[in-house]
Design an enzyme around this catalytic site. Sequence first.
Site, PDB file in Angstrom:
ATOM      1  N   ILE A 181     -43.861 -20.545 -30.371  1.00  0.00           N
ATOM      2  CA  ILE A 181     -44.512 -19.257 -29.455  1.00  0.00           C
ATOM      3  C   ILE A 181     -44.202 -18.369 -29.962  1.00  0.00           C
ATOM      4  O   ILE A 181     -45.800 -16.881 -29.882  1.00  0.00           O
ATOM      5  CB  ILE A 181     -43.490 -19.052 -27.500  1.00  0.00           C
ATOM      6  CG1 ILE A 181     -43.704 -20.664 -27.098  1.00  0.00           C
ATOM      7  CG2 ILE A 181     -43.674 -18.393 -27.288  1.00  0.00           C
ATOM      8  CD1 ILE A 181     -42.756 -20.821 -25.750  1.00  0.00           C
ATOM      9  N   ASP A 198     -27.908 -14.566 -36.274  1.00  0.00           N
ATOM     10  CA  ASP A 198     -27.941 -15.919 -35.600  1.00  0.00           C
ATOM     11  C   ASP A 198     -27.978 -15.537 -34.513  1.00  0.00           C
ATOM     12  O   ASP A 198     -25.878 -14.549 -33.979  1.00  0.00           O
ATOM     13  CB  ASP A 198     -26.860 -16.691 -36.108  1.00  0.00           C
ATOM     14  CG  ASP A 198     -26.334 -17.664 -35.334  1.00  0.00           C
ATOM     15  OD1 ASP A 198     -26.000 -18.009 -33.507  1.00  0.00           O
ATOM     16  OD2 ASP A 198     -25.387 -18.585 -36.020  1.00  0.00           O
ATOM     17  N   ASN A 226     -37.742 -13.577 -27.340  1.00  0.00           N
ATOM     18  CA  ASN A 226     -38.296 -14.723 -27.285  1.00  0.00           C
ATOM     19  C   ASN A 226     -37.040 -16.171 -27.194  1.00  0.00           C
ATOM     20  O   ASN A 226     -37.464 -17.177 -27.136  1.00  0.00           O
ATOM     21  CB  ASN A 226     -40.029 -15.140 -28.559  1.00  0.00           C
ATOM     22  CG  ASN A 226     -40.422 -16.307 -28.676  1.00  0.00           C
ATOM     23  OD1 ASN A 226     -40.570 -17.011 -27.122  1.00  0.00           O
ATOM     24  ND2 ASN A 226     -39.969 -16.464 -29.959  1.00  0.00           N
ATOM     25  N   TYR A 260     -29.071 -24.719 -20.302  1.00  0.00           N
ATOM     26  CA  TYR A 260     -30.170 -24.051 -20.469  1.00  0.00           C
ATOM     27  C   TYR A 260     -30.828 -22.957 -19.139  1.00  0.00           C
ATOM     28  O   TYR A 260     -31.290 -22.204 -19.144  1.00  0.00           O
ATOM     29  CB  TYR A 260     -31.295 -25.094 -21.466  1.00  0.00           C
ATOM     30  CG  TYR A 260     -32.896 -23.859 -21.885  1.00  0.00           C
ATOM     31  CD1 TYR A 260     -32.817 -23.275 -22.746  1.00  0.00           C
ATOM     32  CD2 TYR A 260     -33.789 -24.222 -21.120  1.00  0.00           C
ATOM     33  CE1 TYR A 260     -33.875 -23.085 -23.236  1.00  0.00           C
ATOM     34  CE2 TYR A 260     -34.926 -24.193 -20.912  1.00  0.00           C
ATOM     35  CZ  TYR A 260     -35.023 -23.015 -22.354  1.00  0.00           C
ATOM     36  OH  TYR A 260     -36.229 -22.701 -22.157  1.00  0.00           O
ATOM     37  N   LYS A 294     -31.412 -19.438 -18.675  1.00  0.00           N
ATOM     38  CA  LYS A 294     -32.316 -18.675 -18.231  1.00  0.00           C
ATOM     39  C   LYS A 294     -32.683 -18.128 -17.762  1.00  0.00           C
ATOM     40  O   LYS A 294     -33.787 -17.453 -16.819  1.00  0.00           O
ATOM     41  CB  LYS A 294     -34.243 -19.821 -18.701  1.00  0.00           C
ATOM     42  CG  LYS A 294     -33.783 -20.016 -19.762  1.00  0.00           C
ATOM     43  CD  LYS A 294     -34.100 -19.534 -20.681  1.00  0.00           C
ATOM     44  CE  LYS A 294     -34.522 -19.909 -21.880  1.00  0.00           C
ATOM     45  NZ  LYS A 294     -35.392 -19.055 -23.088  1.00  0.00           N
TER      46      LYS A 294
END
Length: 263
Positions: free
Chosen positions: A26, A63, A90, A154, A158
């Site tokens: 992406i 990182d 992103n 995750y 998000k």
Amino acid sequence: MTLSNLHEFLGLKDRHVLITGAGGGIGRALVAAFTAAGAVVSGADRELQSMSELSLAYRLVFDLTSRTQVHEAVNSFINDQGTPDVLINNAGFTRGETLDQVDGDVWEREVSINLNGAFHVTTPIVDAMSKRGSGSIVFISSVNALSHFGNPAYSAAKAGLISYVKALAVERGRYGIRANAICPGSVRTPAWDHRLQNQPDLLARVLPHYPLGRMVTPEEVAQATLFLASSAASGITGTALAVDAGLTAGNLRFINDVLAGEN
């Protein structure tokens, strides 16, 4: 629409855009889209090599799990290059897992990368944008933030990004800053290659869940991001836009399984 008219419509010509995770599937599509829109594009990633083939004005390496690395790299970037006009958060990471597979280490790593890392990148930039009086920030979140499709850690991270977007929109809007999120569904990037090698029939099981019958492409995610970042979306802030081939619109398989043949 001519290239000149497109540049005028988007208002990104010669604007400086910083894209994290620039070396990924992406990320590369984002770099290409913003470059085509006439922007000056800089990139950030965990390794310099992943960005070596990209045409970038400036490269940052850090990182996301290291607050010190992030702050040092971002503050150095601002000092050397000035405050970017647009920030695209992103960079992210996940692996397929269910709740039974999530332990403390998994949870902390995924939240550290996908939520905390984005916060640490954004904070010094949004402070500088606030002093200038303008800025646009877009976060690449996920449909996992809107409904549960697995990957619990995750998904939580998000979903946190969307709440952070709303906080930025509400509390930093008076400084001319807009913040929005893109929520992609499954995106056909090279990250799928190893999964398809191990499970050749995986797409046949995945695609029927999508009303369009396909995954979205990195380019489609990039185009939606380009719009939200641009002056064409100047009145839009605090939103989360699904780019998911219809996944979150409803469940056609449920309709077919439950209602088919009743009429």
